[in-house]
Design a protein around this motif. Sequence first.
Motif, PDB file in Angstrom:
ATOM      1  N   ALA A 227       8.480  82.999  74.447  1.00  0.00           N
ATOM      2  CA  ALA A 227       8.444  83.213  73.000  1.00  0.00           C
ATOM      3  C   ALA A 227       8.271  84.692  72.660  1.00  0.00           C
ATOM      4  O   ALA A 227       8.723  85.157  71.614  1.00  0.00           O
ATOM      5  CB  ALA A 227       7.319  82.395  72.372  1.00  0.00           C
TER       6      ALA A 227
ATOM      7  N   SER B 200       4.071  72.139  69.015  1.00  0.00           N
ATOM      8  CA  SER B 200       5.420  71.770  69.455  1.00  0.00           C
ATOM      9  C   SER B 200       5.409  70.431  70.172  1.00  0.00           C
ATOM     10  O   SER B 200       6.341  69.623  70.023  1.00  0.00           O
ATOM     11  CB  SER B 200       5.983  72.857  70.378  1.00  0.00           C
ATOM     12  OG  SER B 200       6.020  74.114  69.740  1.00  0.00           O
TER      13      SER B 200
ATOM     14  N   HIS C 125      -1.202  80.760  72.176  1.00  0.00           N
ATOM     15  CA  HIS C 125      -0.332  80.098  73.147  1.00  0.00           C
ATOM     16  C   HIS C 125      -0.553  78.592  73.139  1.00  0.00           C
ATOM     17  O   HIS C 125       0.397  77.807  73.063  1.00  0.00           O
ATOM     18  CB  HIS C 125      -0.621  80.672  74.544  1.00  0.00           C
ATOM     19  CG  HIS C 125       0.456  80.426  75.531  1.00  0.00           C
ATOM     20  ND1 HIS C 125       1.457  81.339  75.809  1.00  0.00           N
ATOM     21  CD2 HIS C 125       0.719  79.365  76.333  1.00  0.00           C
ATOM     22  CE1 HIS C 125       2.268  80.859  76.728  1.00  0.00           C
ATOM     23  NE2 HIS C 125       1.841  79.655  77.064  1.00  0.00           N
TER      24      HIS C 125
ATOM     25  N   SER D 142      10.333  79.780  68.063  1.00  0.00           N
ATOM     26  CA  SER D 142       9.494  79.339  69.178  1.00  0.00           C
ATOM     27  C   SER D 142       9.177  77.853  69.080  1.00  0.00           C
ATOM     28  O   SER D 142       9.296  77.110  70.060  1.00  0.00           O
ATOM     29  CB  SER D 142       8.195  80.150  69.216  1.00  0.00           C
ATOM     30  OG  SER D 142       8.460  81.519  69.383  1.00  0.00           O
TER      31      SER D 142
ATOM     32  N   ALA E 278       6.676  78.612  76.870  1.00  0.00           N
ATOM     33  CA  ALA E 278       6.111  79.318  75.719  1.00  0.00           C
ATOM     34  C   ALA E 278       5.939  80.806  75.979  1.00  0.00           C
ATOM     35  O   ALA E 278       5.884  81.600  75.033  1.00  0.00           O
ATOM     36  CB  ALA E 278       4.767  78.692  75.332  1.00  0.00           C
TER      37      ALA E 278
ATOM     38  N   LEU F 218      10.633  75.048  71.704  1.00  0.00           N
ATOM     39  CA  LEU F 218       9.666  74.283  72.490  1.00  0.00           C
ATOM     40  C   LEU F 218       9.725  72.794  72.154  1.00  0.00           C
ATOM     41  O   LEU F 218       9.598  71.940  73.044  1.00  0.00           O
ATOM     42  CB  LEU F 218       8.257  74.818  72.264  1.00  0.00           C
ATOM     43  CG  LEU F 218       7.961  76.215  72.823  1.00  0.00           C
ATOM     44  CD1 LEU F 218       6.510  76.593  72.573  1.00  0.00           C
ATOM     45  CD2 LEU F 218       8.264  76.283  74.306  1.00  0.00           C
TER      46      LEU F 218
ATOM     47  N   VAL G  40       1.954  75.519  71.805  1.00  0.00           N
ATOM     48  CA  VAL G  40       2.346  74.414  72.683  1.00  0.00           C
ATOM     49  C   VAL G  40       1.940  73.069  72.086  1.00  0.00           C
ATOM     50  O   VAL G  40       2.729  72.119  72.072  1.00  0.00           O
ATOM     51  CB  VAL G  40       1.723  74.590  74.084  1.00  0.00           C
ATOM     52  CG1 VAL G  40       1.903  73.317  74.919  1.00  0.00           C
ATOM     53  CG2 VAL G  40       2.355  75.770  74.805  1.00  0.00           C
TER      54      VAL G  40
END
Length: 215
Positions: free
Chosen positions: A155, A28, A21, A83, A152, A87, A25
């Motif tokens: 996703a 992105s 996770h 994803s 997220a 993001l 993040v």
Amino acid sequence: MSLWEYVQDRWSLLSFQGYQHVSLVVQSLLLATLVALAVACIAYRSRRITDVALSLSSVGLTLPAFALFGILIAFVPNGIVVSVAALAFYGTLPILRNAVVGLSRVDPALVESARGMGMSRTATLLRLEIPLAWPVIVTGIRVSAQMLMGIAAIAAYVSGPGLGSFIFSGLSRIGGANATNSAWAGTLAIVVLAVLLDLVLSLLGRLTTSRGIRV
């Protein structure tokens, strides 16, 4: 089974998906920061382009994340790519707004002085304007990071990585064994990671801000 027992029993999976996770993040967010800064550097000198950029950033944030994920997965059947793309799109918007505002507020007299000393436009931008606007830009990055930590989770809707699978699994089995624990574990883990990431970004922002303009 209590929530604490549930977390202990699935700690290895929870920690691994927590790592996924955060990784999703951060990657992105880095991409979003590069795109936002590039667009801001082009836009801030023109009032018309600035207005367009700010308008697009406002409109973009109104797009439902579920809808965007669903549209993208129809064209790119790869959960990880979708994803990151989704993001990065959402992450760019707050950073772009803050970058444009921060660069626009740099004192023109300072810019003229730098140009008068023989600095090129690029050197003035990199050595004067961006450093002066950096605290405002960092604020946008922190806002974006917190927003992306929540988005997220969606996703998992397109088979992407992260803690969203715990939440979706729990919600899909409401009333079943450990359904609530699953949803709570994923949600609380995201909150904890969001707080930790914000602390890290706050420290990095302070370390990368010129000492003379620190608050």
